[in-house]
Structure formats: structure tokens, C-alpha cells
Design an enzyme around this catalytic site. Structure first.
Site, PDB file in Angstrom:
ATOM      1  N   HIS A 181      -6.223  -5.925  -2.331  1.00  0.00           N
ATOM      2  CA  HIS A 181      -6.922  -6.170  -1.075  1.00  0.00           C
ATOM      3  C   HIS A 181      -7.101  -7.636  -0.723  1.00  0.00           C
ATOM      4  O   HIS A 181      -7.881  -7.818   0.291  1.00  0.00           O
ATOM      5  CB  HIS A 181      -8.316  -5.157  -1.165  1.00  0.00           C
ATOM      6  CG  HIS A 181      -7.958  -3.993  -1.313  1.00  0.00           C
ATOM      7  ND1 HIS A 181      -9.166  -3.032  -1.481  1.00  0.00           N
ATOM      8  CD2 HIS A 181      -7.085  -3.112  -0.854  1.00  0.00           C
ATOM      9  CE1 HIS A 181      -8.837  -1.718  -1.519  1.00  0.00           C
ATOM     10  NE2 HIS A 181      -7.454  -1.793  -0.965  1.00  0.00           N
ATOM     11  N   THR A 182      -6.587  -8.590  -1.536  1.00  0.00           N
ATOM     12  CA  THR A 182      -6.554  -9.921  -0.670  1.00  0.00           C
ATOM     13  C   THR A 182      -5.581 -10.122   0.355  1.00  0.00           C
ATOM     14  O   THR A 182      -5.716 -10.812   1.097  1.00  0.00           O
ATOM     15  CB  THR A 182      -5.992 -10.820  -1.811  1.00  0.00           C
ATOM     16  OG1 THR A 182      -6.126 -12.150  -1.425  1.00  0.00           O
ATOM     17  CG2 THR A 182      -4.489 -10.354  -2.277  1.00  0.00           C
ATOM     18  N   ASN A 190      -3.763   8.855   4.639  1.00  0.00           N
ATOM     19  CA  ASN A 190      -2.635   8.032   4.936  1.00  0.00           C
ATOM     20  C   ASN A 190      -2.499   8.442   6.755  1.00  0.00           C
ATOM     21  O   ASN A 190      -1.938   7.480   7.472  1.00  0.00           O
ATOM     22  CB  ASN A 190      -1.333   8.769   4.637  1.00  0.00           C
ATOM     23  CG  ASN A 190      -1.153   8.275   3.075  1.00  0.00           C
ATOM     24  OD1 ASN A 190      -1.329   7.382   2.660  1.00  0.00           O
ATOM     25  ND2 ASN A 190      -0.541   9.213   2.306  1.00  0.00           N
ATOM     26  N   GLY A 244       4.006  10.631  -8.508  1.00  0.00           N
ATOM     27  CA  GLY A 244       4.937   9.559  -9.342  1.00  0.00           C
ATOM     28  C   GLY A 244       5.518   8.960  -7.991  1.00  0.00           C
ATOM     29  O   GLY A 244       5.560   9.209  -6.882  1.00  0.00           O
ATOM     30  N   ASP A 282       8.548   8.397  -6.304  1.00  0.00           N
ATOM     31  CA  ASP A 282       9.368   9.538  -6.043  1.00  0.00           C
ATOM     32  C   ASP A 282       9.874   9.300  -4.379  1.00  0.00           C
ATOM     33  O   ASP A 282      10.768  10.327  -4.035  1.00  0.00           O
ATOM     34  CB  ASP A 282       9.182  10.700  -6.272  1.00  0.00           C
ATOM     35  CG  ASP A 282       7.984  11.603  -5.771  1.00  0.00           C
ATOM     36  OD1 ASP A 282       7.595  10.908  -4.907  1.00  0.00           O
ATOM     37  OD2 ASP A 282       7.734  12.680  -6.198  1.00  0.00           O
ATOM     38  N   VAL A 294       0.813   9.784  -6.190  1.00  0.00           N
ATOM     39  CA  VAL A 294       0.855  11.097  -5.625  1.00  0.00           C
ATOM     40  C   VAL A 294       2.119  11.708  -6.427  1.00  0.00           C
ATOM     41  O   VAL A 294       3.430  11.446  -5.715  1.00  0.00           O
ATOM     42  CB  VAL A 294       0.994  11.357  -4.244  1.00  0.00           C
ATOM     43  CG1 VAL A 294       1.019  12.914  -3.867  1.00  0.00           C
ATOM     44  CG2 VAL A 294      -0.117  10.695  -3.538  1.00  0.00           C
ATOM     45  N   ARG A 302       0.925  -1.220  -0.022  1.00  0.00           N
ATOM     46  CA  ARG A 302       0.083   0.026   0.006  1.00  0.00           C
ATOM     47  C   ARG A 302       0.946   1.087  -0.027  1.00  0.00           C
ATOM     48  O   ARG A 302       0.479   2.195  -0.569  1.00  0.00           O
ATOM     49  CB  ARG A 302      -0.711   0.024   1.102  1.00  0.00           C
ATOM     50  CG  ARG A 302      -1.803   0.978   1.087  1.00  0.00           C
ATOM     51  CD  ARG A 302      -2.702   1.058   2.414  1.00  0.00           C
ATOM     52  NE  ARG A 302      -3.832   2.050   2.515  1.00  0.00           N
ATOM     53  CZ  ARG A 302      -4.063   2.873   3.722  1.00  0.00           C
ATOM     54  NH1 ARG A 302      -2.870   3.045   4.208  1.00  0.00           N
ATOM     55  NH2 ARG A 302      -4.716   3.857   3.625  1.00  0.00           N
ATOM     56  N   PRO A 332      -7.205   7.598  -4.482  1.00  0.00           N
ATOM     57  CA  PRO A 332      -8.488   6.922  -4.335  1.00  0.00           C
ATOM     58  C   PRO A 332      -8.799   6.664  -3.021  1.00  0.00           C
ATOM     59  O   PRO A 332      -8.026   6.582  -1.949  1.00  0.00           O
ATOM     60  CB  PRO A 332      -8.417   5.670  -5.281  1.00  0.00           C
ATOM     61  CG  PRO A 332      -7.105   5.911  -5.889  1.00  0.00           C
ATOM     62  CD  PRO A 332      -6.022   6.618  -5.185  1.00  0.00           C
ATOM     63  N   SER A 337       8.277  10.401  -2.104  1.00  0.00           N
ATOM     64  CA  SER A 337       7.764  11.496  -1.192  1.00  0.00           C
ATOM     65  C   SER A 337       6.839  11.234  -0.423  1.00  0.00           C
ATOM     66  O   SER A 337       6.902  11.847   1.112  1.00  0.00           O
ATOM     67  CB  SER A 337       6.921  12.507  -2.302  1.00  0.00           C
ATOM     68  OG  SER A 337       5.799  11.755  -3.071  1.00  0.00           O
ATOM     69  N   HIS A 376       0.634   4.189  -2.595  1.00  0.00           N
ATOM     70  CA  HIS A 376       0.305   5.654  -2.368  1.00  0.00           C
ATOM     71  C   HIS A 376       1.341   6.616  -2.626  1.00  0.00           C
ATOM     72  O   HIS A 376       1.259   7.787  -2.904  1.00  0.00           O
ATOM     73  CB  HIS A 376       0.180   5.459  -0.648  1.00  0.00           C
ATOM     74  CG  HIS A 376      -1.266   5.365  -0.316  1.00  0.00           C
ATOM     75  ND1 HIS A 376      -1.968   5.762   0.798  1.00  0.00           N
ATOM     76  CD2 HIS A 376      -2.111   4.494  -0.790  1.00  0.00           C
ATOM     77  CE1 HIS A 376      -3.117   5.269   0.893  1.00  0.00           C
ATOM     78  NE2 HIS A 376      -3.368   4.363  -0.314  1.00  0.00           N
ATOM     79  N   ASP A 377       2.629   6.098  -2.656  1.00  0.00           N
ATOM     80  CA  ASP A 377       3.782   6.887  -3.277  1.00  0.00           C
ATOM     81  C   ASP A 377       3.530   7.324  -4.720  1.00  0.00           C
ATOM     82  O   ASP A 377       3.828   8.519  -5.129  1.00  0.00           O
ATOM     83  CB  ASP A 377       5.166   6.196  -3.039  1.00  0.00           C
ATOM     84  CG  ASP A 377       6.237   6.960  -3.307  1.00  0.00           C
ATOM     85  OD1 ASP A 377       6.312   8.137  -3.095  1.00  0.00           O
ATOM     86  OD2 ASP A 377       7.216   6.397  -4.048  1.00  0.00           O
ATOM     87  N   ASP A 406      -3.615 -14.345  -3.113  1.00  0.00           N
ATOM     88  CA  ASP A 406      -4.095 -14.878  -3.983  1.00  0.00           C
ATOM     89  C   ASP A 406      -5.322 -14.416  -4.678  1.00  0.00           C
ATOM     90  O   ASP A 406      -5.651 -12.969  -4.661  1.00  0.00           O
ATOM     91  CB  ASP A 406      -4.790 -16.266  -3.285  1.00  0.00           C
ATOM     92  CG  ASP A 406      -5.683 -15.957  -2.165  1.00  0.00           C
ATOM     93  OD1 ASP A 406      -6.227 -14.978  -2.252  1.00  0.00           O
ATOM     94  OD2 ASP A 406      -5.515 -17.048  -1.271  1.00  0.00           O
TER      95      ASP A 406
END
Length: 330
Positions: free
Chosen positions: A194-195, A95, A73, A75, A71, A63, A164, A77, A67-68, A255
Site C-alpha cells: 500500500h505504498t 473487485n 490460488g 490460477d 482466491v 493488486r 481481505p 481466475s 487478488h488472483d 519504498d
């Protein structure tokens, strides 16, 4: 063990050929071969040690990479702490009190710095760590091209706008993916991550008690699951930070059970179950629920695309000494 290693090597060379056109031309699979040849092993060991202490960490690292990249790219951040000059991404709404794994990346970075000082970016370490987290959870391998550099700043505002959320419509989520060069299949495929992992009760509680102001649970959510979740997440504010597994069938295994859950109306997040409300995405969900190997193949391809979003290369950015702070030179 030797046969498993040979199998991974075979997959690696096959995947490199398959995904080569998707890689950014300025990145290179062999970028650190001469300057930091033991980098993959150091990252693998660091992730393994982290998962041994906390089995949730696999989902957290995956995750964190997502999330990196979403936002501005891939990088690094997302790893930056707030400074007097900017408010970073760590405390953005998607976050805050939920993004995890910062200390794992920082620990791996410290090991890498001792072996290869000022050579390897935090963004590359995070990209490699996400892959290792999936592999150690019995998920697929994908080749990670390297040579990213680290951002000099971060933005709470950008994270709030670009990431999102579980409360958004499918159309909004698709638009956010499209803005990063990802298509409808990538939405479905990457949602399958999200598995792994857990979600806090506040992210889905409205489905349990007062869905869209109806005073009743979400009619699309399986009734037995509603009853179980109401016990885990009672309708009081104190339960907001409690956790429930995103995939109750195989919480720590990567899976295709996520797609089987959607087929039986037992997807936890509203944004996940929404994939069944669109004919195109529902067809993909049905396909991946039936063919786990093809899901693994497509997940690997989507992760390659994700990892090449908006990368900094060449003289852009810098190679941070510590992932949580920018290097300042006086």
C-alpha cells in the site's frame, strides 16, 4: 546501464538460491527458456508501456496478482469474464469497479500468443507483470518460478469470502492469510504494498465522519489528515468513488514510507493502521520503517510465497488463448 543489469543478475541468482525451498516443486524458473525465451522481455515491455500511459497501473497490477492468488490460488481466475456457467471474480465486492489492469494483461497475452502460441499461461503473465510493476516503481526484484496453468472457472462467492477487506479486524485478516499458508510477518510485509496506489473514499470514509457510530472521526487518525481527507471525500454518497493516495508521501514509488505513515497515525485504511494496535505487528512496522533494505528483502520473500499459492500444473487447467475466457473445444 550495464552495471545496473549486472546488479539485477547478481540479485537474481542470490534470490533463486535463497527462495528455492519455497518454490513449488512442479514450477521452474526456466520453464519457458526453450519454448518462449523472450517472455520476460515481452512482459517487461508491456508493463513499461502501461505505466507510461497510467502511473496508477503499477499498484493495479500488483493488486490484481494478489487478488488472483488469494482466491483458490494463482490460477488466473480473476481475469475471467462472467459466463452463463459461472459468475466470476471481477464483479465480486472487493473487485467491482476497483480491480484494474485486465486490458494490460490481455494485451501482453496477445503479444505472447503471436510469438509463442498456446504456451504461456495468463497466470504466469500476471505473476511476471506484478514483479515488473514493482521493479519499475523502484521496488525489489524477486525470482518468479513458472509453469502455472489457468483455471477453467471462477467464483464470485469465493472472492467475497476469501479476499481481505479494509473493514475487517486484524484477526480476520491474519486468519485469511493463514488459510493460504502465509504468516503474521507476511501480513505486515504484503500490507506494505500500500505504498503504491489509491483507495476509493468509501473504503475509509467512516474514519472521517462517524467512526464506529461515534459521530466523530477515528481518534487514531492524524487530525490534519482528517481535515484534508474530509475535503477530498465529503460526507455524501457522490464522493464514494473519489480517490485518495494510500501513501501520500511517495504515491508512485515503492519504498517503506507506508510504515513511517503508520508510525505517525497517517495510515489511510483502518486495516492498515490496525497493525499498530497489536504489539507483534507494531514491532514489525517499527522495524521496517527503520530498515528499508530489510523490508525490500522480506517483501521479495513474501511475494515468492504468495506466487506459489494453490497453483495448477501438469495437466490441470489449461493454457488460455485469451485471458478473459476459457478455451472451449468441440
Amino acid at each position: 546501464m550495464a552495471s545496473k543489469t549486472l546488479s539485477y543478475l547478481g540479485i537474481f541468482f542470490c534470490m533463486m538460491f535463497l527462495f528455492e525451498p519455497l518454490a513449488n516443486g512442479q514450477l521452474d524458473y526456466n520453464f519457458y527458456d526453450d519454448l518462449c525465451p523472450n517472455l520476460p522481455m515481452m512482459v517487461r515491455w508491456g508493463v513499461w508501456a502501461a505505466l507510461r500511459n497510467d502511473t496508477r497501473m503499477a499498484a493495479s497490477l500488483l493488486r490484481l496478482h494478489f487478488h488472483d492468488c488469494f482466491v483458490n490460488g494463482c490460477d488466473g481466475s480473476v481475469l475471467l469474464d462472467d459466463t452463463p456457467n459461472f459468475k466470476g471474480e471481477k464483479n465480486a465486492l472487493p473487485n467491482r469497479n476497483s480491480a484494474r489492469g485486465f486490458e494490460v494483461i490481455e494485451s501482453i497475452k496477445a503479444d505472447v500468443e503471436r510469438a509463442c502460441p498456446s504456451i504461456v499461461s495468463c497466470a504466469d503473465i500476471l505473476a511476471l507483470a506484478a514483479r515488473e510493476a514493482v521493479i519499475l516503481s523502484e521496488g525489489p526484484f524477486w525470482p518468479v518460478s513458472l509453469g502455472r496453468r489457468d483455471a477453467l472457472t471462477a467464483s464470485t462467492k469465493a472472492a467475497n469470502e476469501q479476499l481481505p477487506t479494509p473493514f475487517e479486524s486484524l484477526d480476520n485478516i491474519v486468519a485469511k492469510f493463514a488459510s493460504n499458508g502465509l504468516d503474521l510477518r507476511d501480513v505486515v510485509v504484503l500490507s506494505g504494498a500500500h505504498t503504491l496506489g489509491y483507495a476509493q473514499c468509501f473504503t475509509f470514509k467512516r474514519r472521517l465522519f462517524d467512526f464506529k457510530g461515534s459521530g466523530k472521526p477515528d481518534p487514531l487518525l492524524d487530525a490534519s489528515m482528517v481535515a484534508s481527507l474530509q475535503g477530498t471525500c465529503p460526507n455524501v454518497d457522490e464522493s464514494n468513488s473519489k480517490l485518495a493516495p494510500l501513501d501520500v508521501q511517495t504515491v508512485y514509488k515503492f519504498d517503506n514510507a507506508y510504515y513511517k505513515n503508520l508510525m505517525t497515525n497517517t495510515g489511510l485504511l483502518e486495516s492498515d493502521q490496525a497493525l499498530m494496535g497489536n504489539p507483534k505487528t507494531a514491532e514489525m512496522v517499527n522495524f521496517y520503517s527503520t530498515y528499508p533494505y530489510l523490508y525490500s528483502r522480506d517483501f521479495a520473500a513474501s511475494m515468492v510465497k504468495l506466487g506459489n499459492i494453490g497453483v495448477l500444473t501438469g495437466q490441470d487447467g489449461q493454457i488460455r488463448k485469451k485471458c478473459g475466457s476459457v478455451n472451449y473445444y468441440y
